[in-house]
Write a protein that holds these residues in place. Structure first.
Motif, short mmCIF file in Angstrom:
data_model
loop_
_atom_site.label_atom_id
_atom_site.label_comp_id
_atom_site.label_asym_id
_atom_site.label_seq_id
_atom_site.Cartn_x
_atom_site.Cartn_y
_atom_site.Cartn_z
N ASP A 195 1.11 -1.41 -0.22
CA ASP A 195 -0.08 -0.31 0.29
C ASP A 195 1.43 1.54 -0.01
O ASP A 195 1.57 1.37 0.78
CB ASP A 195 -1.09 0.25 1.50
CG ASP A 195 -1.58 1.47 1.44
OD1 ASP A 195 -1.72 2.18 0.21
OD2 ASP A 195 -3.06 0.60 2.18
N PRO A 196 1.09 1.99 -1.12
CA PRO A 196 1.69 2.80 -1.07
C PRO A 196 1.70 4.40 -0.37
O PRO A 196 1.79 5.56 0.13
CB PRO A 196 1.97 3.32 -2.49
CG PRO A 196 0.18 3.07 -3.07
CD PRO A 196 -0.13 1.74 -2.56
N LEU A 197 0.19 4.59 0.32
CA LEU A 197 -0.71 4.87 0.95
C LEU A 197 -0.25 4.66 2.52
O LEU A 197 -0.22 5.67 3.93
CB LEU A 197 -1.63 5.45 0.92
CG LEU A 197 -2.90 5.87 -0.10
CD1 LEU A 197 -3.43 5.06 -0.75
CD2 LEU A 197 -1.95 6.88 -1.19
N LEU A 254 3.58 2.01 -8.01
CA LEU A 254 3.00 3.17 -7.60
C LEU A 254 4.33 4.07 -6.88
O LEU A 254 5.13 3.54 -5.75
CB LEU A 254 2.35 3.41 -6.67
CG LEU A 254 0.96 2.37 -7.62
CD1 LEU A 254 -0.21 1.66 -6.44
CD2 LEU A 254 0.12 3.58 -8.46
N LYS A 255 4.64 5.33 -7.14
CA LYS A 255 5.36 6.06 -6.13
C LYS A 255 4.49 6.22 -4.43
O LYS A 255 3.28 6.00 -4.98
CB LYS A 255 5.55 8.03 -6.93
CG LYS A 255 6.20 7.43 -7.83
CD LYS A 255 5.55 8.62 -8.54
CE LYS A 255 6.68 9.51 -10.03
NZ LYS A 255 7.32 10.70 -10.74
N THR A 256 5.91 6.47 -3.54
CA THR A 256 5.33 6.38 -2.54
C THR A 256 4.44 7.48 -2.27
O THR A 256 4.61 8.52 -2.28
CB THR A 256 6.38 6.89 -1.52
OG1 THR A 256 7.24 4.58 -1.44
CG2 THR A 256 5.76 6.26 0.05
N GLY A 257 3.78 7.61 -1.44
CA GLY A 257 2.14 9.08 -1.13
C GLY A 257 1.37 8.93 -1.93
O GLY A 257 -0.04 9.45 -1.62
N GLN A 258 1.39 7.79 -3.17
CA GLN A 258 -0.21 8.20 -3.76
C GLN A 258 -0.23 7.01 -4.73
O GLN A 258 0.52 5.92 -4.69
CB GLN A 258 0.13 9.25 -5.00
CG GLN A 258 0.99 9.24 -5.54
CD GLN A 258 1.12 8.68 -7.05
OE1 GLN A 258 0.33 8.57 -7.46
NE2 GLN A 258 2.38 7.60 -6.59
#
Length: 313
Positions: A195-197, A254-258
């Protein structure tokens, strides 16, 4: 995650999700004397919802490879005592325990002592990578990842069928608390849920993926062992509707945080800090990125022969 399919003597670009309740009474492995034919043994690990010997998927692939490479020893891994256990363990058996079991099995096979190639399908691909990192004896020579999720997944779109009760249960569990101890300890897919979020929770509680991807620090043994591979071949399915995000099949994510923008392996911190030795392997020409048209694990026999068979000799 899921199983490829062979129809007749040719592999058709059709996605088959076989019924979990159908018993298949074939055995894994083909006892061929390596020294007598000079071929490199091959180890296969199936995906989610499949088993070692399903005649419409792994059994057919094993047979096809044996036809194309006469005399090759092909071992299709069975995780458990029978195909029913094998299928269920792909959902509910701790991945670390599965990897340990496979390491022991391979070490006890005298025909693999000189080395072997490995081919993993969907989740079986990252599990075999863990074998390469943790268990260098016997030596894995080439690892072929067919639709493997090396940076994990953030979604199970088909899983393997929209009406499947087991998939609905898995979705609910992952969405409600993938990093809950109970879920992590009892659901295979939670152990590579990324989970990138919730990056902090992922790094702290992921029992499998965060470890083999060096998210909590660098294990130099893992790094050294992976670089012992002659080749690390990754196959990405360009129209994949099962794996989310599909970039994970080439070690991107996925880029971290989104949860919208992705990055390639080469753009990732994992590569830039070379936590796994992948940057060094890339520079040495050991990483191979292949693409196949079609959905998850859909490929023709001709594509397989032209693109993957050369790495089995």
């Amino acid at each position: 995650m899921s199983a490829p399919v062979l129809l007749g003597s040719r592999m058709r670009p059709v996605l088959l999700w076989f019924l979990l309740s159908v018993p298949v009474l074939l055995t894994a492995g083909s006892p061929v004397n390596r020294s007598a034919n000079g071929t490199v043994p091959l180890v296969l690990w199936h995906g989610m919802g499949d088993n070692c010997c399903n005649p419409f998927s792994m059994g057919a692939i094993k047979k096809m490879i044996e036809e194309e490479v006469p005399g090759i020893k092909v071992t299709s891994l069975m995780i458990g005592k029978n195909v029913i256990q094998d299928t269920g363990n792909g959902f509910f058996m701790d991945v670390n325990e599965q990897v340990s079991m496979v390491c022991s099995q391979l070490a006890q096979d005298p025909e693999l002592s000189g080395g072997y190639n490995a081919m993993g399908f969907s989740q079986g691909a990252q599990f075999l990578r863990a074998v390469a990192q943790r268990c260098p004896s016997p030596p894995m020579k080439t690892l072929i990842s067919v639709g493997g999720q090396h940076q994990g997944v953030y979604g199970l779109p088909k899983c393997p069928g929209e009406s499947s009760y087991i998939c609905d249960m898995i979705r609910r569990a992952l969405n409600n608390g993938a990093y809950n101890d109970l879920v992590q300890n009892n659901l295979v897919q939670a152990q590579y849920w990324h989970d990138p979020l919730k990056d902090d929770l992922y790094r702290k509680y992921s029992l499998f993926l965060a470890d083999i991807n060096q998210e909590r620090g660098v294990n130099e043994t893992y790094r050294k062992n992976l670089q012992l591979l002659d080749k690390f071949v990754m196959v990405k399915f360009l129209e994949d509707t099962v794996v989310d995000p599909v970039d994970t099949e080439w070690f991107g994510f996925l880029k971290t945080g989104q949860a919208k923008e992705t990055e390639t392996l080469q753009e990732s911190v994992l590569y830039q800090e070379d936590r796994l030795g992948l940057a060094a392997m890339d520079k040495a020409g050991k990483l191979v990125f292949l693409a196949s048209e079609g959905d998850h694990l859909q490929f023709t026999r001709e594509w397989f022969n032209a693109n993957l068979l050369p790495y089995l000799h």
